[in-house]
Design a protein around this motif. Structure first.
Motif, PDB file in Angstrom:
ATOM      1  N   VAL A 197       0.189  13.957  -5.916  1.00 18.56           N
ATOM      2  CA  VAL A 197       0.182  12.627  -5.285  1.00 18.56           C
ATOM      3  C   VAL A 197       1.639  12.229  -5.066  1.00 18.56           C
ATOM      4  O   VAL A 197       2.412  12.158  -6.031  1.00 18.56           O
ATOM      5  N   ALA A 198       2.009  12.044  -3.817  1.00 18.43           N
ATOM      6  CA  ALA A 198       3.398  11.664  -3.501  1.00 18.43           C
ATOM      7  C   ALA A 198       3.407  10.224  -3.000  1.00 18.43           C
ATOM      8  O   ALA A 198       2.593   9.849  -2.151  1.00 18.43           O
ATOM      9  N   ILE A 199       4.321   9.421  -3.561  1.00 17.72           N
ATOM     10  CA  ILE A 199       4.427   8.011  -3.147  1.00 17.72           C
ATOM     11  C   ILE A 199       5.805   7.840  -2.505  1.00 17.72           C
ATOM     12  O   ILE A 199       6.828   8.125  -3.140  1.00 17.72           O
ATOM     13  N   GLU A 200       5.814   7.414  -1.246  1.00 17.06           N
ATOM     14  CA  GLU A 200       7.081   7.258  -0.538  1.00 17.06           C
ATOM     15  C   GLU A 200       7.193   5.828  -0.032  1.00 17.06           C
ATOM     16  O   GLU A 200       6.216   5.280   0.509  1.00 17.06           O
ATOM     17  N   LYS A 201       8.371   5.310  -0.172  1.00 10.66           N
ATOM     18  CA  LYS A 201       8.569   3.928   0.321  1.00 10.66           C
ATOM     19  C   LYS A 201       8.911   3.996   1.797  1.00 10.66           C
ATOM     20  O   LYS A 201       9.767   4.772   2.210  1.00 10.66           O
ATOM     21  N   SER A 202       8.170   3.231   2.602  1.00  4.41           N
ATOM     22  CA  SER A 202       8.528   3.152   4.024  1.00  4.41           C
ATOM     23  C   SER A 202       8.985   1.714   4.292  1.00  4.41           C
ATOM     24  O   SER A 202       9.000   0.886   3.373  1.00  4.41           O
ATOM     25  N   GLY A 203       9.327   1.408   5.499  1.00  2.47           N
ATOM     26  CA  GLY A 203       9.896   0.095   5.823  1.00  2.47           C
ATOM     27  C   GLY A 203       9.075  -1.070   5.284  1.00  2.47           C
ATOM     28  O   GLY A 203       9.566  -1.889   4.513  1.00  2.47           O
ATOM     29  N   ASP A 204       7.790  -1.112   5.624  1.00  4.43           N
ATOM     30  CA  ASP A 204       7.005  -2.285   5.240  1.00  4.43           C
ATOM     31  C   ASP A 204       5.862  -1.941   4.298  1.00  4.43           C
ATOM     32  O   ASP A 204       4.856  -2.624   4.234  1.00  4.43           O
ATOM     33  N   GLY A 205       5.943  -0.881   3.596  1.00  4.42           N
ATOM     34  CA  GLY A 205       4.879  -0.543   2.645  1.00  4.42           C
ATOM     35  C   GLY A 205       5.150   0.794   1.966  1.00  4.42           C
ATOM     36  O   GLY A 205       6.300   1.226   1.853  1.00  4.42           O
ATOM     37  N   TYR A 206       4.055   1.407   1.536  1.00  2.57           N
ATOM     38  CA  TYR A 206       4.173   2.682   0.821  1.00  2.57           C
ATOM     39  C   TYR A 206       3.206   3.693   1.432  1.00  2.57           C
ATOM     40  O   TYR A 206       2.052   3.349   1.706  1.00  2.57           O
ATOM     41  N   PHE A 207       3.712   4.933   1.612  1.00  2.00           N
ATOM     42  CA  PHE A 207       2.851   6.040   2.036  1.00  2.00           C
ATOM     43  C   PHE A 207       2.400   6.763   0.779  1.00  2.00           C
ATOM     44  O   PHE A 207       3.234   7.140  -0.040  1.00  2.00           O
TER      45      PHE A 207
END
Lengths: 284, 473
Positions: B432-442
């Motif tokens: 499970v990979a959690i990545e921060k994007s501009g307006d949320g999380y992938f």
């Protein structure tokens, strides 16, 4: 006595082939169950015939296991026994009887051929000194079992090609593809049979090297059979590595499995002194 | 430096490199095995220049391919590949190389069986803790890697699969290491008659006859034929049973039996025998003069394949073959060459201090002098011939040492156990990979299995829904 029992076994397999054909074309579950039952009875009688042949060889004063494969007859009956056992196991594992129509007729024809039609000698022969020893029995047994596993992988690969594409890139006829297992199931059968065959073949190579050390004083002498076996081992290792990486699977994997089985047959023919001269052949 | 090491290790451990090596091995061995067929095919098609190509191939294949340097280089690369892919999986190595990204990559195949991604606007404060417990409960305690803006949770079930990987590759390494040690194996022959004992084993090293000495002497006590098996009158299967003793100083003699092709292994050597004994030749009385200026005259009584040492020089003289005029009328005359002029002749070999051949000549009843620059000069002459007992036979024993033998067997057993664990045990991995994007999380959920891909897809889909549930703020 054992030969008569083996002949009876070939007829049992013939009946089970007919039952599998009936199941394939008419899709009646009872016929399918009967086919499995007859095959199971066949394998039981086959094992009993094997035990009897072993016992009779002791009675004749030669006392050797029929797994030594000195004669073509013994080789064929063991190959058929191992193929039937492996087929029944896969049928149970995947809950599909569709492969039976392709495997059982092959087994029954081979058994009928060995039991008289091809004029093969079924006599129990004394083993030459070079073929004595338990390690040899392990070597040839694992080798034959791996070949049967590779044969099943090859049959599954062939059916996978049939199920996905007919010759000339035409879609497979519905009459055929409806009766075959799903391509994913065939792919899984092909993979599992290859994996089991690979393990058994690795055992065969290790016991073969041990045997070579005892007889020739060297583990490896680049004999054509040894080179052929190594080619085969590398090919199957390549197939399994590529599959792990998901480079191939489906059609490409099936084609590779068929090519690898062709290499296995060449290797077997070299071992039987049919394609090239090899020190592997015991009479050399 | 770490980066370079990391890149080298990544390339050496990559499956692409493994597959390239496997293909090269395949082609090499195939060509080596089919060389005769290839050459005759090239000659047979009768294309212009075909003969020249065939001659070149013939010359190229005159040396064994598997003895060539580039084949050995391939083997070394294979060993490096095995070492690299094992090392790369060890967490310690990765920490040392500070390469967390590579660790993720090596834990999941390039194309996972299941991969799905969703986006959430905000994460719960205790999301990572809940995810940790979820994976720990469903699979196993996850490994967590954090880099800037990215966290990866990796969990797997069936860790034996990893053990299988180590065992299979480690076992293959042991087999190769055993083969490498085996290069220094001694494999030669010794000829003994009943009652004879010797410790010298003769072999060829790069085409030069040499001999090696065992730590103890081997004596042939008895050699008797064994009747063919019952029911088979074919005497071609007749074998011999030889009893041998190993005469070790300070300990009791050890006895063993060789029968047919069955060999005997003891004290690091393996002894076998030829299929049948060789007919013994006559016994010669050899007169020998060593040294140039009227050296000492010595007389030895030798049989075929027997040796004697010369105390003055320390050299060893071996009587190789014996020809007696009565024995070679007609066709054999050519083989004996000029010895045919004499009533008897013999080939004599002299081995120097380094136990390799320094002189070899045919000697007759006339004095034959052997001189070679930098070597002791010898003069040989046959002074007498005695007829042996016609039933006297000489058995050829095949003796070889087994360095690395145990490594090969242990390695093969370990590798097979490893293959069984890899292919027969079920194994599942979830990342499970959690990545921060501009307006949320992938959030990406990926899965892989060694068996039952359909089951995994269902299972990973379920995990994905649970992760989504955990993430919802």
């Amino acid at each position: 006595m054992n030969v008569a029992l083996f002949s009876a076994v070939s007829y049992i397999y013939l009946f089970s082939s007919l039952a599998y054909c009936g199941y394939f074309f008419f899709r009646v579950d009872e016929v399918g169950k009967a086919a499995t039952g007859i095959t199971a009875a066949g394998i039981f009688a086959h094992t009993a015939a094997y035990a009897l042949r072993w016992f009779e060889s002791y009675k004749l004063g030669m006392g050797h296991s029929p797994l030594s494969f000195f004669t073509l007859y013994e080789t064929i009956i063991f190959a058929c026994w191992s193929l039937t056992l492996m087929y029944l196991f896969l049928e149970h594992l995947f809950r599909t009887r569709a492969l039976g129509i392709f495997v059982l007729p092959f087994i029954s024809l081979a058994m009928l051929g060995a039991s008289g039609s091809l004029g093969m000698s079924s006599r129990i022969e004394a083993l030459p000194p070079v073929l004595k020893g338990n390690v040899l029995a392990y070597h040839v047994t694992t080798c034959m079992m791996s070949l049967t596993a590779f044969l099943i992988a090859c049959i599954a690969a062939g059916l996978l090609l049939l199920a996905t594409k007919a010759p000339g890139n035409m879609p497979a006829p519905a009459a055929l593809s409806n009766r075959l297992p799903l391509p994913q199931v065939l792919d899984d059968i092909c993979y599992k049979a290859t994996a089991v065959g690979f393990i058994l073949f690795s055992m065969a190579m290790a016991t073969g090297a041990y045997r070579a050390k005892i007889i020739w004083g060297r583990y490896w002498s680049w004999d054509p059979v040894e080179a052929g076996s190594l080619i085969m081992w590398l090919l199957y290792a390549l197939i399994l590595h590529g599959r792990y990486q998901r480079w191939w699977g489906g059609t490409t994997g099936a084609l590779l499995s068929i090519a690898a089985f062709a290499a296995a047959i060449c290797s077997f023919l070299i071992a039987a002194n049919r394609l090239m001269t090899s020190a592997h052949y015991p009479i050399q | 430096m770490n980066r370079l090491l990391n890149r080298t290790l990544t390339h050496m451990a990559s499956i692409n490199f493994t597959i390239m090596l496997l293909v090269m091995f395949l082609l090499t061995i195939l060509t080596d095995t089919m060389q005769d067929g290839i050459i005759s095919f090239v000659r047979g098609v009768r294309l212009p220049g075909g003969n020249a190509v065939a001659n070149w191939l013939n010359g190229y294949f005159s040396a064994e391919v598997h003895d060539s340097r580039w084949f050995k280089l391939l083997l070394v690369l294979f060993i490096l590949n095995l070492l690299a892919c094992m090392t790369k999986r060890m967490p310690g190595t990765l920490k040392m190389l500070a390469a967390p990204a590579s660790e993720e990559a090596c834990r999941m195949p390039a194309a996972p069986l299941f991969e799905d991604r969703f986006t959430v606007a905000a994460l719960r404060a205790d999301f990572e803790q809940r995810l940790y417990h979820l994976l720990a409960e469903r699979l196993s305690r996850p490994a967590v890697y954090r880099t800037a803006g990215r966290s990866v949770f990796f969990s797997q079930r069936g860790k034996c699969f990893h053990g299988g990987f180590y065992l299979a590759h480690g076992g293959l390494l042991l087999v190769l290491a055993g083969g490498l040690f085996g290069q220094s194996a001694l494999s030669g022959e010794m000829f003994l008659r009943e009652g004879d004992a010797d410790d010298k084993v003769f072999f060829n090293k790069n085409g030069i006859p040499c001999f090696g000495k065992l730590d103890y002497r081997i004596r042939l006590d008895r050699c008797v034929p064994v009747d063919p098996p019952a029911g088979d009158a074919d005497s071609a299967w007749r074998t011999y049973r030889s009893t041998i003793s190993m005469l070790r100083e300070g300990t009791h003699d050890e006895k063993g039996t060789l029968e047919g092709y069955r060999t005997l292994a003891a004290h690091g050597i393996r002894v076998g025998q030829s299929r049948s004994p060789e007919k013994d030749g006559p016994q010669l009385t050899l007169s020998l003069r060593a040294g140039k200026a009227g050296g000492k005259h010595r007389t030895f009584s030798l049989r075929r394949h027997q040796c004697c040492s010369i105390p003055e020089t320390g050299n060893v003289v071996r009587l190789k073959e014996v020809f007696v005029s009565d024995d070679y009328p007609g066709a054999s005359r050519k083989k004996a060459g000029r010895a045919a002029l004499a009533p008897c002749a013999a080939t004599v070999e002299v081995y120097g201090d380094n136990r390799s051949l320094i002189h070899k000549s045919l000697v007759t009843t006339h004095p034959v002098s052997l001189e070679q620059p930098g070597q002791e000069a010898y003069e040989f002459r046959i002074t007498g011939v005695e007829k042996n007992d016609p039933s006297s036979d000489c058995m050829r024993l095949l003796v070889c040492t087994e360095p690395g033998g145990s490594l090969i067997w242990i390695g093969a057993a370990i590798a097979i156990a490893g293959f069984s664990l890899i292919f027969l045990l079920s194994h599942r991995r979830i990342r499970v990979a959690i990545e921060k994007s501009g307006d949320g999380y992938f959030i990406t959920v990926a899965g892989w299995t060694s068996r039952n891909p359909d089951g995994l897809k269902h299972y990973a889909g379920l995990i994905k829904e649970l992760v989504r549930h955990c993430a919802a703020a």
